[in-house]
Design a protein around this motif. Structure first.
Motif, PDB file in Angstrom:
ATOM      1  N   UNK A   1       0.857  -1.186   0.000  1.00 12.09           N
ATOM      2  CA  UNK A   1       0.000   0.000   0.000  1.00 12.09           C
ATOM      3  C   UNK A   1       0.890   1.231   0.000  1.00 12.09           C
ATOM      4  N   UNK A   2       0.420   2.263  -0.646  1.00 12.74           N
ATOM      5  CA  UNK A   2       1.257   3.446  -0.749  1.00 12.74           C
ATOM      6  C   UNK A   2       0.484   4.740  -0.708  1.00 12.74           C
TER       7      UNK A   2
ATOM      8  N   UNK B   1       5.287   7.452  -0.536  1.00 11.65           N
ATOM      9  CA  UNK B   1       5.776   6.416   0.373  1.00 11.65           C
ATOM     10  C   UNK B   1       4.968   5.145   0.173  1.00 11.65           C
ATOM     11  N   UNK B   2       5.543   4.017   0.570  1.00 11.20           N
ATOM     12  CA  UNK B   2       4.839   2.743   0.477  1.00 11.20           C
ATOM     13  C   UNK B   2       5.288   1.831   1.601  1.00 11.20           C
ATOM     14  N   UNK B   3       4.440   0.845   1.898  1.00 12.03           N
ATOM     15  CA  UNK B   3       4.741  -0.091   2.973  1.00 12.03           C
ATOM     16  C   UNK B   3       4.224  -1.460   2.595  1.00 12.03           C
TER      17      UNK B   3
ATOM     18  N   UNK C   1      -3.538  14.194  -1.643  1.00 15.18           N
ATOM     19  CA  UNK C   1      -2.836  12.967  -1.279  1.00 15.18           C
ATOM     20  C   UNK C   1      -3.779  11.774  -1.434  1.00 15.18           C
ATOM     21  N   UNK C   2      -3.271  10.741  -2.094  1.00 13.55           N
ATOM     22  CA  UNK C   2      -4.065   9.545  -2.380  1.00 13.55           C
ATOM     23  C   UNK C   2      -3.434   8.318  -1.743  1.00 13.55           C
ATOM     24  N   UNK C   3      -4.274   7.482  -1.199  1.00 17.37           N
ATOM     25  CA  UNK C   3      -3.873   6.168  -0.734  1.00 17.37           C
ATOM     26  C   UNK C   3      -4.130   5.197  -1.877  1.00 17.37           C
ATOM     27  N   UNK C   4      -3.230   4.220  -2.069  1.00 16.53           N
ATOM     28  CA  UNK C   4      -3.380   3.323  -3.199  1.00 16.53           C
ATOM     29  C   UNK C   4      -2.876   1.931  -2.845  1.00 16.53           C
TER      30      UNK C   4
ATOM     31  N   UNK D   1      -0.394   0.543  -9.402  1.00 18.70           N
ATOM     32  CA  UNK D   1      -1.424   0.662  -8.367  1.00 18.70           C
ATOM     33  C   UNK D   1      -2.775   0.794  -9.059  1.00 18.70           C
ATOM     34  N   UNK D   2      -3.676  -0.150  -8.788  1.00 11.29           N
ATOM     35  CA  UNK D   2      -4.953  -0.155  -9.481  1.00 11.29           C
ATOM     36  C   UNK D   2      -6.139   0.194  -8.614  1.00 11.29           C
ATOM     37  N   UNK D   3      -5.923   0.338  -7.323  1.00 11.11           N
ATOM     38  CA  UNK D   3      -7.009   0.702  -6.412  1.00 11.11           C
ATOM     39  C   UNK D   3      -6.615   1.997  -5.723  1.00 11.11           C
TER      40      UNK D   3
END
Length: 125
Positions: free
Chosen positions: A34-35, A49-51, A95-98, A112-114
């Motif tokens: 997720x990023x 950023x991503x984790x 800012x978007x979560x993806x 990232x598709x979601x």
């Protein structure tokens, strides 16, 4: 399918801190990363950023936010958080979560598709 909903944006002054949260729900059919991405007016959406989601631990940051932003996961709340410190006017963006859904670089938005709906962060000078 994972659903993502961001919250926590707002208007702050340069040097202030802000914490964004991304609530994740639904069945995890995405890849385990997720990023956070951001998009400023007139600019392309860029990696922040991503984790690694299930296990946590592994994180990645864009050079411009290293040392100021921290990505983390709250297992109790099932949220993905982005702590942003020492904010600068150039951090102003939506800012978007993806969630990553295809193989490839975790830095590329194309993998990232979601996506969540985004939350506005405005940093005044």
């Amino acid at each position: 399918q994972v659903q993502l909903v961001e919250s926590g944006g707002g208007l702050v002054q340069a040097g202030d801190s802000l914490r964004l949260s991304c609530a994740a729900s639904g069945r995890a059919k995405s890849r385990p990363v997720l990023g956070w991405f951001r998009q400023a007016p007139g600019k392309e959406r860029e990696f922040v950023a991503a984790i690694l989601w299930p296990g946590g631990g592994s994180t990645w940051y864009a050079d411009g936010v290293k040392g100021r932003f921290t990505i983390s996961k709250d297992n109790a709340k099932n949220t993905l958080d982005l702590q942003m410190n020492s904010l600068k006017p150039e951090d102003t963006a939506v800012y978007y979560c993806a969630a990553q859904t295809s193989g490839g670089s975790i830095y590329s938005r194309d993998t990232y598709g979601i996506w969540g709906q985004g939350t506005q962060v405005t940093v005044s000078s």
